[in-house]
Design a protein around this motif. Structure first.
Motif, PDB file in Angstrom:
ATOM      1  N   GLN A  85      38.945  44.020  49.311  1.00  0.00           N
ATOM      2  CA  GLN A  85      39.291  44.296  47.925  1.00  0.00           C
ATOM      3  C   GLN A  85      38.799  43.147  47.065  1.00  0.00           C
ATOM      4  OE1 GLN A  85      43.565  44.644  48.120  1.00  0.00           O
ATOM      5  NE2 GLN A  85      43.893  42.448  47.787  1.00  0.00           N
ATOM      6  N   GLY A  86      38.679  43.413  45.750  1.00  0.00           N
ATOM      7  CA  GLY A  86      38.180  42.354  44.896  1.00  0.00           C
ATOM      8  C   GLY A  86      38.170  42.719  43.436  1.00  0.00           C
ATOM      9  N   PHE A  87      37.509  41.855  42.662  1.00  0.00           N
ATOM     10  CA  PHE A  87      37.516  41.957  41.203  1.00  0.00           C
ATOM     11  C   PHE A  87      36.194  41.421  40.670  1.00  0.00           C
ATOM     12  CE2 PHE A  87      38.191  39.516  37.244  1.00  0.00           C
ATOM     13  CZ  PHE A  87      38.639  40.522  36.391  1.00  0.00           C
ATOM     14  N   GLN A  88      35.647  42.092  39.682  1.00  0.00           N
ATOM     15  CA  GLN A  88      34.456  41.596  38.995  1.00  0.00           C
ATOM     16  C   GLN A  88      34.775  41.472  37.509  1.00  0.00           C
ATOM     17  OE1 GLN A  88      30.749  43.978  38.530  1.00  0.00           O
ATOM     18  NE2 GLN A  88      29.728  42.306  39.605  1.00  0.00           N
ATOM     19  N   GLY A  89      34.731  40.240  37.003  1.00  0.00           N
ATOM     20  CA  GLY A  89      35.061  39.980  35.611  1.00  0.00           C
ATOM     21  C   GLY A  89      33.924  40.325  34.675  1.00  0.00           C
ATOM     22  N   GLY A  90      34.255  40.482  33.430  1.00  0.00           N
ATOM     23  CA  GLY A  90      33.317  40.934  32.407  1.00  0.00           C
ATOM     24  C   GLY A  90      33.793  42.274  31.903  1.00  0.00           C
ATOM     25  N   GLU A  91      33.476  43.322  32.665  1.00  0.00           N
ATOM     26  CA  GLU A  91      34.103  44.625  32.415  1.00  0.00           C
ATOM     27  C   GLU A  91      35.513  44.654  33.006  1.00  0.00           C
ATOM     28  OE1 GLU A  91      33.037  47.293  30.696  1.00  0.00           O
ATOM     29  OE2 GLU A  91      31.209  46.254  30.119  1.00  0.00           O
ATOM     30  N   ASN A  92      35.801  43.687  33.889  1.00  0.00           N
ATOM     31  CA  ASN A  92      37.118  43.549  34.521  1.00  0.00           C
ATOM     32  C   ASN A  92      37.470  44.772  35.362  1.00  0.00           C
ATOM     33  OD1 ASN A  92      37.408  41.017  33.327  1.00  0.00           O
ATOM     34  ND2 ASN A  92      38.394  41.874  31.516  1.00  0.00           N
ATOM     35  N   ILE A  93      36.726  44.911  36.452  1.00  0.00           N
ATOM     36  CA  ILE A  93      36.889  46.047  37.351  1.00  0.00           C
ATOM     37  C   ILE A  93      37.426  45.570  38.695  1.00  0.00           C
ATOM     38  CG2 ILE A  93      35.678  47.906  38.561  1.00  0.00           C
ATOM     39  CD1 ILE A  93      33.708  48.031  36.362  1.00  0.00           C
TER      40      ILE A  93
ATOM     41  N   PHE B 176      38.451  46.705  42.758  1.00  0.00           N
ATOM     42  CA  PHE B 176      38.015  47.686  43.741  1.00  0.00           C
ATOM     43  C   PHE B 176      38.725  47.468  45.071  1.00  0.00           C
ATOM     44  CE2 PHE B 176      35.155  44.095  44.276  1.00  0.00           C
ATOM     45  CZ  PHE B 176      35.012  43.971  45.653  1.00  0.00           C
ATOM     46  N   TYR B 177      38.774  48.538  45.829  1.00  0.00           N
ATOM     47  CA  TYR B 177      39.308  48.508  47.186  1.00  0.00           C
ATOM     48  C   TYR B 177      38.387  49.384  48.026  1.00  0.00           C
ATOM     49  CZ  TYR B 177      42.490  48.972  51.160  1.00  0.00           C
ATOM     50  OH  TYR B 177      43.051  48.923  52.424  1.00  0.00           O
ATOM     51  N   ALA B 178      37.865  48.835  49.142  1.00  0.00           N
ATOM     52  CA  ALA B 178      36.877  49.568  49.933  1.00  0.00           C
ATOM     53  C   ALA B 178      37.229  49.526  51.416  1.00  0.00           C
ATOM     54  CB  ALA B 178      35.484  48.974  49.725  1.00  0.00           C
ATOM     55  N   THR B 179      36.916  50.604  52.112  1.00  0.00           N
ATOM     56  CA  THR B 179      37.115  50.682  53.555  1.00  0.00           C
ATOM     57  C   THR B 179      35.806  51.075  54.233  1.00  0.00           C
ATOM     58  OG1 THR B 179      37.720  53.033  53.499  1.00  0.00           O
ATOM     59  CG2 THR B 179      39.504  51.435  53.235  1.00  0.00           C
ATOM     60  N   VAL B 180      35.669  50.665  55.488  1.00  0.00           N
ATOM     61  CA  VAL B 180      34.533  51.104  56.303  1.00  0.00           C
ATOM     62  C   VAL B 180      35.074  51.733  57.582  1.00  0.00           C
ATOM     63  CG1 VAL B 180      32.844  49.476  55.426  1.00  0.00           C
ATOM     64  CG2 VAL B 180      34.337  48.783  57.308  1.00  0.00           C
ATOM     65  N   ASN B 181      34.261  52.603  58.184  1.00  0.00           N
ATOM     66  CA  ASN B 181      34.694  53.311  59.403  1.00  0.00           C
ATOM     67  C   ASN B 181      34.351  52.515  60.657  1.00  0.00           C
ATOM     68  OD1 ASN B 181      31.930  53.629  59.062  1.00  0.00           O
ATOM     69  ND2 ASN B 181      31.867  55.638  60.033  1.00  0.00           N
ATOM     70  N   GLY B 182      34.672  51.244  60.619  1.00  0.00           N
ATOM     71  CA  GLY B 182      34.419  50.368  61.757  1.00  0.00           C
ATOM     72  C   GLY B 182      35.074  49.024  61.512  1.00  0.00           C
ATOM     73  N   LYS B 183      34.833  48.109  62.411  1.00  0.00           N
ATOM     74  CA  LYS B 183      35.470  46.802  62.313  1.00  0.00           C
ATOM     75  C   LYS B 183      34.595  45.830  61.537  1.00  0.00           C
ATOM     76  CE  LYS B 183      37.353  43.038  65.139  1.00  0.00           C
ATOM     77  NZ  LYS B 183      37.518  42.505  66.510  1.00  0.00           N
ATOM     78  N   ILE B 184      35.236  45.075  60.632  1.00  0.00           N
ATOM     79  CA  ILE B 184      34.556  43.998  59.917  1.00  0.00           C
ATOM     80  C   ILE B 184      34.686  42.721  60.747  1.00  0.00           C
ATOM     81  CG2 ILE B 184      34.461  42.631  57.796  1.00  0.00           C
ATOM     82  CD1 ILE B 184      35.861  44.981  56.370  1.00  0.00           C
ATOM     83  N   GLU B 185      33.564  42.189  61.203  1.00  0.00           N
ATOM     84  CA  GLU B 185      33.619  40.960  61.999  1.00  0.00           C
ATOM     85  C   GLU B 185      33.936  39.752  61.134  1.00  0.00           C
ATOM     86  OE1 GLU B 185      30.101  40.444  64.318  1.00  0.00           O
ATOM     87  OE2 GLU B 185      30.967  41.516  66.013  1.00  0.00           O
ATOM     88  N   LYS B 186      33.286  39.672  59.971  1.00  0.00           N
ATOM     89  CA  LYS B 186      33.559  38.563  59.054  1.00  0.00           C
ATOM     90  C   LYS B 186      33.017  38.908  57.675  1.00  0.00           C
ATOM     91  CE  LYS B 186      29.358  35.978  60.316  1.00  0.00           C
ATOM     92  NZ  LYS B 186      28.793  34.652  60.658  1.00  0.00           N
ATOM     93  N   LEU B 187      33.492  38.153  56.692  1.00  0.00           N
ATOM     94  CA  LEU B 187      33.046  38.325  55.308  1.00  0.00           C
ATOM     95  C   LEU B 187      32.596  36.963  54.797  1.00  0.00           C
ATOM     96  CD1 LEU B 187      32.855  40.311  52.848  1.00  0.00           C
ATOM     97  CD2 LEU B 187      35.120  39.488  52.183  1.00  0.00           C
ATOM     98  N   ASP B 188      31.287  36.754  54.717  1.00  0.00           N
ATOM     99  CA  ASP B 188      30.735  35.494  54.214  1.00  0.00           C
ATOM    100  C   ASP B 188      30.653  35.536  52.692  1.00  0.00           C
ATOM    101  OD1 ASP B 188      30.382  34.321  56.680  1.00  0.00           O
ATOM    102  OD2 ASP B 188      28.353  35.137  56.934  1.00  0.00           O
TER     103      ASP B 188
END
Length: 717
Positions: A199-207, A209-221
């Motif tokens: 999940q996250g946020f992008q400023g400016g338009e101030n949006i 989000f929440y996202a899912t994937v159909n598998g395992k996330i090993e890491k988020l760099d």
């Protein structure tokens, strides 16, 4: 025909690559006509533009996007080939940098770009070919050559669905290019929540989000967190041949709402299910209008334009009813909250079309504008003029009235009378009856000033629009004041030159005066004197009298369409000329119909037919438009004109009749009735208009036909 052939070839290739669902396509009958690429290609022909494009310029024609969207949706999921361009996608480009989730076509939005990666080696962006790209309403597909990934996209109102087929199952990554958007990104954040979600946020338009994937996330760099240079890369666990599916919900309120939007709108539905639902929604909307006759290209253009007319305004409230208001406070409403319409453009026709086909959306748009007015003191205007008055009045007079009309009217009165609010220079306008411009030596296209001529003419029309609400509400005092002010357009008419001309503060006409020279803000707004001198849609009789009557008016109007454009006069957005007339921008879009007011409809028809047949779907690929689509205004102009009715004065509940491109039009009205428009002859010159079998007086038909249904027969020679 080239464009249709190219579109059909794309469909064929789409089938070959296995990215097209034959079952869903076999059930469709209207979305098949829509080519979402129309408007994405550049207009380059100087004979059409009116001038040679300067080095490095791309015309502002089209600026549409080919990606997936539902009607008036929050999510508009489309490829990005160039950040900072109108809609982010330019047909001549060969590299895709991401798939963004918001759009409009006005150098803003394009938020939360996502790109699947494989062996990227720090290179973000992949080559692609139009041969391996296809689209339809609610769907987009492309093959990314550099990463060997086939991408398919579909969407719901508030969510996007990405499907990635990786050739390499052992090196699967997804880039979240958080620092980039067409709107200015002020900050951003992103975090992993659980094994398969972020999940996250992008400023400016101030949006959010929440996202899912159909598998395992090993890491988020993450790199350069919160900076515009920053981005995040999601690393996925090695997988088999199963496509990666990423579902993302958006919200302008919170990540919790984004998650709820995703759960409620997508849940466990498959890509095919979501895509089929999108197709069904577009089929329902497009099937409102059904035609017989016409060429394949005319049908393609009609339904493509109808499609583009329903992409804006965009939804901003969540499934739970929450939205952020004009003061950035979270509100829970009992209506869908939308962005303001692109009013300077769309009040002319698109807002009318929106109300005719989706009155509930129009009702909620009005309520949204009223909410802004409640919080700020003024109904939003967008860019120039005060055309919320026309858009709201036109909707109200057509029967969309289930809102607080009295409260809305009071705010619109503030717009019309309070200085420093919605109408710049309104104090001068009220005191003098016009808005002046400064005395500038050697003014040029980008001279900064008041655009006093354009503002005076537009405020006069807005006063007329507001007067119609006053009349219906029984406010006779304001009605008479506003109707008197609606004649202020006459104060800009110079009888010596027979043009609408700028004035100085002391009332003198601005000198020197060149009616052919276009300005962005000096005297005129994105126009020259020719292009605004026929604008008084509420008082054509009075305008004609200024020119000395029908003969003088006809002569001047003839010159509008025949005096050659000077190719040395170059102004972005002032493009695509028929003489001095500019189809590529809005200020003179009523002019082709003006001959009808002096009993010469055949002259109007000749110009209208030229525009319909030569200035839409043009260029080598048949994918260019004559000007910026401007949130659907250019498209709605085509829809109405092709069907044979046009809201010449959008405030008034009637339509000027022209010869449709089709033998028969069946329009299923929002009241459940059927309006049939037929033109049995092959001629283009109207000799008679029959309404329910009786000869119609004049060239206008009433909006009552949309309420009650009926038959309009157009007899031609």
């Amino acid at each position: 025909m080239k464009s249709l052939t190219k579109f059909l070839s794309l469909i064929f290739l789409f089938n070959l690559t296995g990215t097209h669902t034959a079952q869903s396509q076999s059930k469709t009958s209207f979305t098949k006509y829509v080519n979402t690429f129309i408007g994405t290609a550049p207009l380059t022909d100087p004979k059409i533009l009116g001038y040679e494009l300067p080095q490095g310029w791309r015309s502002w024609a089209g600026l549409t996007f080919p990606g997936s969207s539902l009607p008036n949706a929050m999510v508009q999921l489309s490829p990005i080939t160039e950040f900072g361009s109108g809609a982010g996608y330019e047909y001549e480009d060969d590299t895709i940098y991401g798939f963004a989730h918001t759009n409009k076509g006005h150098w803003n939005l394009c938020n939360i770009p996502i790109l699947p990666l494989s062996n990227a080696n720090g290179k973000f962006g992949s080559k692609f070919s139009h041969k391996n790209e296809s689209s339809a309403p609610g769907f987009y597909q492309v093959y990314l050559n550099d990463y060997k990934i086939n991408v398919k996209l579909t969407s719901t109102l508030r969510c996007g669905f990405h499907q990635y087929e990786y050739k390499n199952a052992s090196n699967r990554q997804i880039l979240f290019d958080m620092g980039k958007a067409n709107s200015r990104v002020s900050t951003w954040n992103i975090e992993q929540v659980g094994t398969s979600a972020i999940q996250g946020f992008q400023g400016g338009e101030n949006i959010y989000f929440y996202a899912t994937v159909n598998g395992k996330i090993e890491k988020l760099d993450q790199t350069d967190v919160s900076k515009r240079s920053g981005y995040a890369i999601m690393h996925l666990a090695d997988g088999g041949a199963t496509p990666v599916e990423l579902k993302i919900g958006l919200s302008f309120v919170s990540t919790a709402n984004a998650k709820e939007n995703l759960e409620k709108e997508m849940g466990n539905k498959s890509f095919t299910e979501i895509r089929n639902e999108a197709t069904a929604k577009w089929e329902t909307l497009l099937s409102t209008i059904q035609v017989k006759g016409g060429t394949d290209k005319q049908k393609q253009m009609l339904y493509s334009c109808l499609y583009r007319s329903f992409l804006w305004p965009a939804l901003r409230s969540d499934v739970n009813g929450e939205f952020k208001d004009a003061k950035h406070k979270v509100i829970k409403g009992n209506f869908n909250y939308y962005t303001e319409p692109s009013l300077w453009d769309t009040y002319r026709n698109k807002d009318v079309l929106l109300g005719l086909i989706t009155p509930k959306v129009t009702l909620d748009v009005i309520k949204s504008m009223k909410d802004v007015g409640d919080k700020t003191g003024f109904i939003p205007t967008f860019f120039h003029g005060d055309h919320g008055a026309s858009s709201i009045a036109g909707s109200y007079l057509r029967g969309i009235d289930d809102f607080d009309i009295k409260g809305t009217y009071q705010i619109l009165l503030r717009n019309a009378n309070v200085d420093g609010g919605a109408r710049p220079f309104v104090k001068e306008y009220i005191e003098k009856g016009y808005i002046s411009d400064p005395d500038v030596k050697n003014p040029h296209v980008e001279t900064k000033a008041k655009a006093g001529v354009s503002k005076t003419l537009e405020y006069a029309y807005d006063d007329y629009s507001l007067a119609q609400i006053a009349k219906k509400l029984g406010d006779s005092s304001n009605y008479h004041i506003l109707m008197a002010r609606s004649k202020n357009y006459k104060n800009m008419f110079d009888p010596g030159t027979r043009f609408m001309r700028g004035r100085l503060v002391n009332g003198d006409w601005i000198k020197p005066f060149n009616p052919q020279y276009p300005y962005y803000e000096y005297m005129y707004r994105e126009a020259n004197a020719w292009q605004v001198s026929f604008y008084a849609p509420h008082d054509m009789k009075g305008l004609i009298e200024l020119y000395g009557g029908a003969k003088g008016f006809e002569s001047k109007l003839d010159s509008l369409f025949t005096v050659p454009w000077n190719p040395k006069y170059i102004a972005r957005n002032v493009e695509t000329m028929i003489g001095q007339y500019c189809q590529g921008n809005q200020p003179d879009h009523e002019a082709p119909f003006a001959y009808t007011f002096i009993g010469k409809p055949e002259k109007s028809q000749k110009i209208i037919d030229k525009i319909l047949n030569e200035l839409y779907g043009i260029g080598n690929d048949g994918l260019a438009l004559s000007g910026m689509d401007d949130a659907g205004e250019m498209s709605a102009w085509y829809v109405f004109s092709a069907l044979g009715i046009y809201p010449f004065s959008a405030t008034d509940p009637n339509y000027i009749v022209t010869a449709p491109l089709f033998d028969e039009v069946k329009w299923k009205t929002s009241s459940g009735k059927l309006l049939t428009i037929s033109k049995p002859g092959k001629g283009r010159g109207i000799t008679d208009i029959k309404v329910d079998g009786k000869t119609n007086e004049g060239y206008f038909i009433s909006h009552d036909l949309f309420k009650n249904g009926g038959k309009v027969e157009i007899v031609t020679k």
